[in-house]
Design a protein around this motif. Structure first.
Motif, short mmCIF file in Angstrom:
data_model
loop_
_atom_site.label_atom_id
_atom_site.label_comp_id
_atom_site.label_asym_id
_atom_site.label_seq_id
_atom_site.Cartn_x
_atom_site.Cartn_y
_atom_site.Cartn_z
N UNK A 213 -18.84 -12.37 13.12
CA UNK A 213 -18.40 -13.00 14.40
C UNK A 213 -17.98 -14.43 14.39
N UNK A 214 -18.89 -15.15 13.58
CA UNK A 214 -18.83 -16.65 13.51
C UNK A 214 -17.58 -17.08 12.40
N UNK A 215 -17.61 -16.30 11.43
CA UNK A 215 -16.36 -16.60 10.40
C UNK A 215 -14.98 -16.31 11.03
N UNK A 216 -15.14 -15.28 12.02
CA UNK A 216 -13.71 -14.87 12.62
C UNK A 216 -13.42 -16.03 13.61
N UNK A 217 -14.19 -16.63 14.44
CA UNK A 217 -14.18 -17.65 15.26
C UNK A 217 -13.85 -18.92 14.63
N UNK A 218 -14.36 -19.33 13.42
CA UNK A 218 -13.99 -20.50 12.66
C UNK A 218 -12.58 -20.07 12.04
N UNK A 219 -12.28 -19.09 11.68
CA UNK A 219 -10.78 -18.87 11.15
C UNK A 219 -10.04 -18.94 12.44
N UNK A 220 -10.16 -18.49 13.45
CA UNK A 220 -9.26 -18.55 14.54
C UNK A 220 -9.18 -20.07 14.75
N UNK A 221 -10.08 -20.69 14.96
CA UNK A 221 -10.17 -22.29 15.45
C UNK A 221 -9.23 -22.96 14.47
N UNK A 222 -9.38 -22.78 13.06
CA UNK A 222 -8.61 -23.37 12.07
C UNK A 222 -7.14 -22.78 12.06
N UNK A 223 -6.49 -22.06 12.82
CA UNK A 223 -5.32 -21.36 12.83
C UNK A 223 -5.38 -20.59 11.35
N UNK A 224 -6.14 -19.95 10.45
CA UNK A 224 -6.20 -19.46 9.59
C UNK A 224 -5.97 -17.91 9.98
N UNK A 225 -4.53 -17.70 10.20
CA UNK A 225 -4.29 -16.33 10.32
C UNK A 225 -4.13 -15.19 9.29
N UNK A 226 -4.03 -15.85 7.97
CA UNK A 226 -3.92 -15.21 6.97
C UNK A 226 -5.19 -14.33 6.61
N UNK A 227 -6.31 -15.26 6.96
CA UNK A 227 -7.83 -14.29 6.77
C UNK A 227 -7.87 -13.33 7.91
N UNK A 228 -7.48 -13.50 9.16
CA UNK A 228 -7.54 -12.38 10.06
C UNK A 228 -6.55 -11.20 9.75
N UNK A 229 -5.33 -11.53 9.38
CA UNK A 229 -4.60 -10.34 8.84
C UNK A 229 -5.05 -9.82 7.43
N UNK A 230 -5.42 -10.23 6.49
CA UNK A 230 -5.83 -9.75 5.08
C UNK A 230 -7.27 -9.31 5.11
N UNK A 231 -8.10 -9.69 5.97
CA UNK A 231 -9.17 -8.96 5.82
C UNK A 231 -9.42 -7.75 6.49
N UNK A 232 -9.13 -6.77 5.68
CA UNK A 232 -9.17 -5.28 6.14
C UNK A 232 -10.49 -4.86 6.45
N UNK A 233 -10.67 -4.37 7.44
CA UNK A 233 -12.18 -3.73 7.87
C UNK A 233 -12.77 -4.83 8.79
N UNK A 234 -12.07 -5.83 8.96
CA UNK A 234 -12.86 -7.08 9.57
C UNK A 234 -13.36 -6.62 10.92
N UNK A 235 -12.72 -5.98 11.59
CA UNK A 235 -13.14 -5.31 13.00
C UNK A 235 -12.90 -3.98 13.10
N UNK A 236 -13.69 -3.16 12.61
CA UNK A 236 -13.12 -1.89 12.64
C UNK A 236 -13.28 -1.24 14.21
N UNK A 237 -12.84 -0.17 14.25
CA UNK A 237 -13.13 0.67 15.83
C UNK A 237 -14.56 1.08 15.55
N UNK A 238 -15.43 0.67 16.89
CA UNK A 238 -16.34 0.89 17.19
C UNK A 238 -16.97 2.16 16.56
N UNK A 239 -16.19 3.10 16.95
CA UNK A 239 -16.76 4.62 16.62
C UNK A 239 -16.78 4.69 14.98
N UNK A 240 -15.98 3.65 14.17
CA UNK A 240 -15.97 4.03 12.57
C UNK A 240 -16.96 3.01 12.17
N UNK A 241 -17.60 2.32 12.82
CA UNK A 241 -18.52 1.16 12.27
C UNK A 241 -19.78 1.59 11.61
#
Length: 332
Positions: A213-241
Motif C-alpha cells: 500500500x505504501x509503494x502504491x501511494x508513493x507511485x501515485x504521489x510521484x505520478x508514476x502511472x506506468x507502475x500502477x498499470x504494469x504491476x499485474x496483481x497489484x490489487x487483486x479482487x479480495x476474493x482472489x487474494x
C-alpha cells in the motif's frame, strides 16, 4: 427496513462476493427509520452474487469490471438524494447506524461527505496492536486516512459536481475522490462504527499488504502511472487474494524510479508529510490523542525541500540495499 423521512441509495460494487454479500444485505434490510434503495453494481461475477442480490430485493447494475466504473454505474440507477457507497465485506452491527449517519449529515453544510471509523472483523486475535492502529487512524478525518472501506455518504448533487469516481485505474478511485472532497468540500466523521473484514491482511500478510500500500501511494504521489498499470496483481479482487510476494513490486518500482526524475525527492516529501503516523501509532497504543496535537510545528519551504532531499536519499539507499536484500532472502 422501515420507511421514514430519510432516504438513501446504497451502492455496493461486487465481483464474486457471494461469501460476504448476503450478510451485508441482511444488515441493510435490518436498518431502521429510513428508506433504502439497494443497488449491487457487479463487474461480471461468475458465482452466485447476482442471485443473492436479487433474492434480497436489490437492483443489479451490470457493467465492466473496475470499482470506480461499477460504482458510477450504480449511481446512475440511484433515485434518492443521498448516496452511500459500501464495500461488500462491510457489516452494519447497529440497526440505527444509517439513520444516525443521515441525521448527522443533514446538520452539515452543503459540500460535505461522511465516512465511518472502522472496526476490523478478524478470524484470529493476533496482531491486536496493528488493528488498533488502523482503527484509530480511520477516525482521524485527515488527508490520506479516508478509504473506500470506511464507506462514503454524500449528497447525489455534490457527488455529481465532483465528477464521480475516477475510472482510468482499477483501484485508487477512493483516494482520488477523497482528495477532491478535501479540495472542494469537507469530510466529517459519522457517528458509530462500520465493521470491515480483515481478510486481505490475513490472507496476504500483515506487513506485506501494508508495505505494498505504501509503494502504491508513493507511485501515485510521484505520478508514476506506468507502475500502477504494469504491476499485474497489484490489487487483486479480495476474493482472489492470497499470500503476497512484495519483491516483484519493489523491483518494478526501483526500475521505473531510475527513469523518473525526482522520484526519490517525492518519496522524501511523502515520508515527511506522513511522519505524523509515528505519533498516531503511539496515540493508538495509549488510546488517546496525546502526541498528535503536539506535532504542529511550522517549517519553511526551503527547510522542507532540504529535508525531502535528505529523506529521499536515505530511502533510496534503504530500498536499493537492505530492504531489497531482506525481501530476497525471505521470498527466495
Amino acid at each position: 427496513m422501515s420507511t421514514g423521512g430519510l432516504a438513501v441509495s446504497v451502492i455496493i460494487p461486487t465481483l464474486n462476493e457471494e461469501q460476504n454479500l448476503r450478510a451485508l444485505l441482511a444488515d441493510l434490510l435490518a436498518q431502521q427509520d429510513l428508506s433504502l434503495q439497494l443497488i449491487v453494481a457487479d463487474g461480471g461475477s461468475k458465482d452466485h452474487t447476482a442471485e443473492i442480490a436479487s433474492s434480497a430485493g436489490a437492483e443489479l447494475a451490470v457493467g465492466g469490471a473496475g470499482r470506480g466504473r461499477q460504482m458510477n454505474a450504480g449511481r446512475r440507477r440511484a433515485r434518492h438524494p443521498w448516496l452511500l457507497f459500501l464495500h461488500a465485506d462491510s457489516r452494519l452491527c447497529d440497526a440505527h447506524l444509517l439513520a444516525g449517519a443521515l441525521a448527522h449529515m443533514q446538520q452539515m453544510p452543503a459540500g460535505s461527505a461522511g465516512h465511518f471509523a472502522l472496526r476490523f472483523d478478524r478470524l484470529t486475535a493476533d496482531r491486536a496492536r496493528f488493528y488498533r492502529h488502523l482503527e484509530y487512524k480511520s477516525g482521524l478525518n485527515l488527508r490520506g486516512t479516508i478509504n473506500g472501506d470506511q464507506g462514503l455518504l454524500i449528497q447525489a448533487t455534490f457527488f455529481d459536481q465532483l465528477g464521480g469516481f475516477d475510472q482510468h485505474l482499477p483501484f485508487l478511485e477512493d483516494q482520488n475522490l477523497s482528495d477532491l472532497i478535501f479540495a472542494q468540500g469537507r469530510w466529517t466523521l459519522l457517528p458509530g462504527h462500520l465493521h470491515t473484514s480483515a481478510r486481505r491482511f490475513e490472507q496476504e500478510g500483515y506487513w506485506q499488504r501494508y508495505f505494498l500500500m505504501m509503494l502504491i501511494m508513493c507511485a501515485r504521489r510521484a505520478g508514476m502511472e506506468n507502475f500502477l498499470h504494469e504491476a499485474r496483481g497489484l490489487y487483486p479482487q479480495a476474493a482472489d487474494s492470497k499470500h503476497l510476494r512484495v519483491l516483484p513490486f519493489l523491483e518494478l518500482i526501483l526500475a521505473q524510479a531510475g527513469k523518473h526524475r525526482g522520484f526519490w525527492q517525492e518519496m522524501g516529501a511523502y515520508a515527511r508529510e506522513n511522519s505524523w503516523q509515528l505519533a498516531c501509532a503511539v496515540d493508538s497504543v495509549l488510546g488517546r490523542s496525546w502526541l498528535m496535537p503536539r506535532l504542529q510545528v511550522p517549517g519553511s519551504r526551503v527547510t522542507a525541500r532540504r529535508s525531502d532531499a535528505l529523506l529521499g536519499h536515505l530511502l533510496r539507499q534503504l530500498f536499493q540495499g537492505p530492504i531489497r536484500l531482506a525481501l530476497r532472502q525471505q521470498e527466495s
